[in-house]
Enzyme design. Sequence first.
Site, PDB file in Angstrom:
ATOM      1  N   ARG A 171      -1.065  45.032 -24.446  1.00 44.05           N
ATOM      2  CA  ARG A 171      -1.812  43.967 -23.827  1.00 44.05           C
ATOM      3  C   ARG A 171      -1.738  43.664 -22.292  1.00 44.05           C
ATOM      4  O   ARG A 171      -0.456  44.050 -21.652  1.00 44.05           O
ATOM      5  CB  ARG A 171      -1.166  42.852 -24.613  1.00 44.05           C
ATOM      6  CG  ARG A 171      -1.668  41.380 -24.311  1.00 44.05           C
ATOM      7  CD  ARG A 171      -2.993  41.131 -24.889  1.00 44.05           C
ATOM      8  NE  ARG A 171      -3.373  39.603 -24.940  1.00 44.05           N
ATOM      9  CZ  ARG A 171      -4.591  39.403 -25.048  1.00 44.05           C
ATOM     10  NH1 ARG A 171      -5.729  40.024 -25.454  1.00 44.05           N
ATOM     11  NH2 ARG A 171      -5.013  38.154 -25.275  1.00 44.05           N
TER      12      ARG A 171
ATOM     13  N   THR B 261     -14.528  42.577 -27.749  1.00 44.64           N
ATOM     14  CA  THR B 261     -13.576  43.148 -28.191  1.00 44.64           C
ATOM     15  C   THR B 261     -14.091  44.095 -29.197  1.00 44.64           C
ATOM     16  O   THR B 261     -15.030  44.075 -29.448  1.00 44.64           O
ATOM     17  CB  THR B 261     -12.336  42.156 -28.886  1.00 44.64           C
ATOM     18  OG1 THR B 261     -11.861  41.211 -27.962  1.00 44.64           O
ATOM     19  CG2 THR B 261     -11.270  42.977 -29.622  1.00 44.64           C
TER      20      THR B 261
ATOM     21  N   ASP C 127      -6.945  34.127 -21.678  1.00 41.35           N
ATOM     22  CA  ASP C 127      -6.415  33.634 -22.852  1.00 41.35           C
ATOM     23  C   ASP C 127      -4.970  32.868 -22.912  1.00 41.35           C
ATOM     24  O   ASP C 127      -4.356  32.757 -23.954  1.00 41.35           O
ATOM     25  CB  ASP C 127      -6.207  35.135 -23.761  1.00 41.35           C
ATOM     26  CG  ASP C 127      -7.185  35.445 -24.499  1.00 41.35           C
ATOM     27  OD1 ASP C 127      -7.937  34.525 -24.831  1.00 41.35           O
ATOM     28  OD2 ASP C 127      -7.252  36.660 -24.952  1.00 41.35           O
TER      29      ASP C 127
ATOM     30  N   SER D 260      -3.124  36.489 -28.274  1.00 42.49           N
ATOM     31  CA  SER D 260      -4.090  37.226 -28.479  1.00 42.49           C
ATOM     32  C   SER D 260      -4.276  36.957 -29.883  1.00 42.49           C
ATOM     33  O   SER D 260      -3.589  36.429 -30.554  1.00 42.49           O
ATOM     34  CB  SER D 260      -3.874  38.746 -28.355  1.00 42.49           C
ATOM     35  OG  SER D 260      -5.204  39.644 -29.101  1.00 42.49           O
TER      36      SER D 260
END
Length: 563
Positions: free
Chosen positions: A100, A375, A417, A446
């Site tokens: 990430r 995504t 996010d 996430s």
Amino acid sequence: MKYLLTLFLIFANALKSEIFNSNSIVQPEVGQDGMVVSQHYLATDVGYSILKSGGNAYDASIAVAFTLAVVLPRAGNIGGGGFMVMYDKKSDKTFSIDYREKAPEFATKDMFLNDDGSVNTKRATQGILSIGVPGTVYGMWEVHQKFGSLPWEDLIKPAINLAEKGFKISPFMTDVLNDQYEKLSNFKNFKRIFYSNYPVKIHQELKQPNLARTLKTISQNGAKGFYEGEVADLIAQYMNNNKGLISSSDLKNYRPVWRKPITGNYHEYTIVTMAPPSSGGIHIIQMLNILEKYNLSELGHNSPKYSALLSEVMKYAYADRSKYLGDPDFFKVPVKTLISKEYAEKINKKIQIGKITPANEILPGQAIQKESMDTTHFSIADKFGNLVGNTYTLNSTYGSGIIIDGTGILMNNEMDDFVSAPGIPNQFGLLGGEANKIEPYKRPLSSMTPTLVFKNNQPILATGSPGGSYIITAVLQFLLNTLNFKMEISDATVVPRLHHQWKPDVLMLEHGFDVNHAQTIKSLGQPIYFTDPRTSLESIELKNNFFYGFGDTRRPDSKAKGL
Ligand code: GLY
């Protein structure tokens, strides 16, 4: 001769009925030596070729990830990050890697606030400050070091070729690009590369020479080709020139993390999924724990009572998400409690079939977002017995819109996010607090949920999806459809899905639900809203010694290909 032909047909039919479920509405792709399912047919073909040439599922995953960065640039990336969950046959163990994005060193908790304390949504989602330090290239490099069997260069070559020689833009990609013109044409490099003419035409060719050059550098130098040297210098220089935060040292110090996957049991199945900073794994287990005590088949698949029950369960999970989930390196996430059967039982005491609990008397003043939630996920299985589920992202469609000069690298806008201010929803309408506030080097929370399922210690399923906050509920319903309702993965994918995320207090129904169904739920007191599809499950099932694959028809470029 006629006799032989009849015998052959009988045999072929018998084999066919063993392979296919004749009650199924949609048939999956079948393979005997492996399977690749991704959201773009060109990437699936690349993964297939890697498996065919003797590579394993990890090799194919790396090749697919780099290829998607070229052919599915709305989500496939080298400028973003993600998670991979793996079953390794040789060690008979599961693994997961967190690659990430991270907040840069100079990120601050108030960086997206205006002077009056309100959130500057544009700053958080578009442009230079929305970018987190990318993790994809290092993630793929780590997987290669640990599990790869083919040379690194061979895995990047197909992506280089597609970037250099070009490929034809699909009708779906044409639509998305034209749809996003108003926003993305503001970014000069984006406009030059993707809008050489506007409107973009179907099957127009797209070449990305700068991206090809960057990929070549990565191919020659491994992770260092991105995080140090010429490419890193260009990123740091661009940041410096444009008041961005990412520095050479942020890039040089970036490392992915191998994390112990989250596991749980649902009836006779073991679910293996992603740990924080994904919220998905914890909440999938939490919701399955709550649902385990119900006879769902008796309620009936997608019946109003079933939908209302799912809606209730989702509310409890997403309420917990807003309070307890964040980067575990910065915040103590109460994982054990959240995934325990005892905690599920406590929530169960509050749930009544056919009853709706309002999420709150006051709805946050948040419109339902129309923005596509991007995504992308792929699942890959090989003949050696390995199984991979990978979800990675740039966050919004085409991320921040920023392409670093001279590199072709499209950067993420993952900083959105994080929670910019407690109680203020992000672009997915998600709320959060202390656990997910912005801090230097921290990873934003996430929803990406790559997930594997085991029965009797053998892997039987891999799945995952794009769709922001909708990912978790899409994966949940896929698991219920396959494990509880025993649907073929193709049917389990195409049936309509619903979504509730606690706030706003609205049950989102895909258009496949009928109006009577919606009215019945509404009459119980649950506000409802019909929505276009936002998720796309790319899944593999292993059974009868075959590999079954299905690419979600909600994203028309998806493709499953079996060997
Ligand atoms: N950027 C969407 C997610 O990670 O959940």
